[in-house]
Structures are given as structure tokens and as C-alpha cells.
Scaffold this active site. Sequence first.
Site, PDB file in Angstrom:
ATOM      1  N   CYS A   1       0.824  -1.203   0.000  1.00 21.50           N
ATOM      2  CA  CYS A   1       0.000   0.000   0.000  1.00 21.50           C
ATOM      3  C   CYS A   1       0.862   1.259   0.000  1.00 21.50           C
ATOM      4  CB  CYS A   1      -0.900   0.041   1.246  1.00 21.50           C
ATOM      5  SG  CYS A   1      -1.868  -1.447   1.535  1.00 21.50           S
TER       6      CYS A   1
ATOM      7  N   CYS B   1      -3.454   4.818   2.603  1.00 23.45           N
ATOM      8  CA  CYS B   1      -4.424   3.736   2.437  1.00 23.45           C
ATOM      9  C   CYS B   1      -5.450   3.729   3.581  1.00 23.45           C
ATOM     10  CB  CYS B   1      -3.714   2.381   2.381  1.00 23.45           C
ATOM     11  SG  CYS B   1      -4.842   1.008   2.005  1.00 23.45           S
TER      12      CYS B   1
ATOM     13  N   CYS C   1      -2.533  -3.175  -3.550  1.00 22.67           N
ATOM     14  CA  CYS C   1      -3.770  -3.086  -2.782  1.00 22.67           C
ATOM     15  C   CYS C   1      -4.896  -2.558  -3.670  1.00 22.67           C
ATOM     16  CB  CYS C   1      -3.562  -2.153  -1.582  1.00 22.67           C
ATOM     17  SG  CYS C   1      -5.065  -1.778  -0.646  1.00 22.67           S
TER      18      CYS C   1
ATOM     19  N   CYS D   1      -6.135   1.287  -2.077  1.00 19.99           N
ATOM     20  CA  CYS D   1      -5.375   2.524  -2.339  1.00 19.99           C
ATOM     21  C   CYS D   1      -4.710   2.553  -3.706  1.00 19.99           C
ATOM     22  CB  CYS D   1      -4.325   2.750  -1.250  1.00 19.99           C
ATOM     23  SG  CYS D   1      -3.025   1.473  -1.180  1.00 19.99           S
TER      24      CYS D   1
END
Length: 350
Positions: free
Chosen positions: A38, A42, A69, A72
Amino acid sequence: MLITNEKQADGYYQALLSREPSYVGVFFVGVKTTSIFCIATCRARKPKRENVLFYTHFKDAMDAGFRPCKVCRPTENAHEAPDEVKAAMDLVRDCTKAKITDQQLREANIRPIFVRRWFNQHYGMTFQTFQRMYRINYAFQELKTGKSATNAALDSGYDSLSGFGYTFKKILGHSPTLNLENPVILIDRLTTPIGPMFVCATDDGICLLEFVDRRMLETEFEDLQRRLKAPIVAGENAHTKQLKQELEEYFLGNRQHFTVPLHTPGTDFQNGVWQALGTIPYGETASYQEQATRLNNPKAVRAVARANGMNRIAIVIPCHRVIGKDGSLTGYAGGLERKRWLLDHEKNHC
């Protein structure tokens, strides 16, 4: 690079907990319990300190086995132009006849120093150079329609014909009254789920699509300019816009074939190899040996591999679909993890 300095990593962890926006793009955090990575902002539930590793580049996290991810979208948002930069770029694109001043930026609630820093770090040129290239390209198109150099200069915001002529020649390589039929290569930047890319286009089509962190990218730019006898300037055209739309559809899983026109300067053999790449079905792979056989030249495996590696238009010309004879992933200019991602993406959307 993996961050091994514990004090630095602890600082990054605190930035992750507080979702500090100034750290976006500075580090990428890999979560060992989920195998995802991330960016600092995030919104997902925060992991424990002992369960995270920090990297300086998203490619390092991918090489370590972490996946982007879905909350994000680190490979897109870490390098996507912030709202202030987007607004500044829109001002330039909407006003190609005059220079955008720092005062105009401030009036639009844009911080000039922030824009300058972002351009130097992420675009490979200054904001002023970006502006100059857009204005000169606009003037170049105006000259080709028959407008005089004096009028083109004044309409482009230049106070003198000499200043316009100097800048024009510096960027395009010739005076504004000569060789108006000579081509130019327009370069723009876009973001994708697996990282930012540069796209280059001529009047004939897309001539380059590469990840911005590709090794030897500068050499590739120089080779392209030499082959096409044209300078690279900032800008976009209809081909660029079409490519962006088709790439968006591809990454959403809604497109399997690209229709954007391509411009691929190279030898007959290289173009044959690149055309053969397009015959590998979406969601499938082929070996270099199979590609050589398709070209009726089964002994030219190494030559096919070299030509494959010289492909300048990633994804659209799908060199990522070529693998080793034993089924292993082989070299890819964008990195093996990106190659794996692309192959998995296509298999999941067949």
C-alpha cells in the site's frame, strides 16, 4: 530497495498510521499477513508493526511477491499527478497561446513551487519546459496551416519574433520558416495499475509506450528520434487520446484487442516479429521457438528474442505473452512481476 534502517522504518510506520499524504510515493508498505502493498494514505485497516516491510519503490515490493492493494491502488496513485498539478497542466493545455505565470497559478489556488518540484521528480522536465513545448507545438501546427511566423509568435505569447525563433529552433531543430512538413513526436504521461508510462505518438500512430522506470529509456528516446528524424515534444493527439481510452478498457478487463494505429520504425524482420506477437491470443502464451516457427524461420530463435526485446510499444504489441520453452517467465523490460501481472490479468478476463 528494502528499508533496513529501523528508525526510518518506524517513522514510515507512524506516517502510515496517520495516513500522512506527504509520504505518498516516498515509501511502499508490504503487509506480510496479506501479501499486499500500500501507500501511506491507504484507508484499509492498519497492520501491526511486526507485520510490515517498507520499500522505496513499488517495483521492489512487487519483486518481493506483494500485490497492489485494491483499496489505495499504489501503482497508480503514488505517481498520478496530484490535483494541483493536474489543474496546472489543464491551464497549459487550455491556454496554448500564452505562458501561465506563477501569479495565475496562485489565483487558481495552485502552489507554483509544488508544481515545479513534482515535474522535476515525475516528468523528467521542468514545468516551464512543459509549457514551452506545448506552446511551440501549437505554433508549429498553426504554421503548417499557413499562418505567418510573426502571427504565430504573437499568438503563442512571445514578445519578439527572435525569441520565438530561438525557442522554436532549439526544440524542433529548425527555424519556424523551414521544413514545416517535418514530423514531431508528441510525448505524454499516463498512469496504469502497474505503474506510470510514457506514450509517444506521431501523425501516423503510437510509436512508443513504455514504463517510466524502464532501463535505457533515454537511449530508446534518442533512437526513436534518430529513426523518425523528429524531435520529441510534450503534447498529445488523437492517437494518444484513443490509446488512453483503450488502455483504460484493457485494465478494466473490457478490451482484448487494440485498434489504435501504430507507427513502428524498424527492419522488415523486426516488424515481422512484432506483427507475429499480435497473433498470440489474449490470455495465452507462446515460446520464442514457437514465434520463430510462425515466421517460417525456426532457427532464428535468438534473433526473434532480440527483436522481441526491442519492441517499443508495450502491452499493445504483447511481448509479455512470450515465455521460455520450459514455461518459465523470461526477461521483460518492465520487470518480471509486471509480466506476471499482465498474464494473470488476461487469463482472468478471457
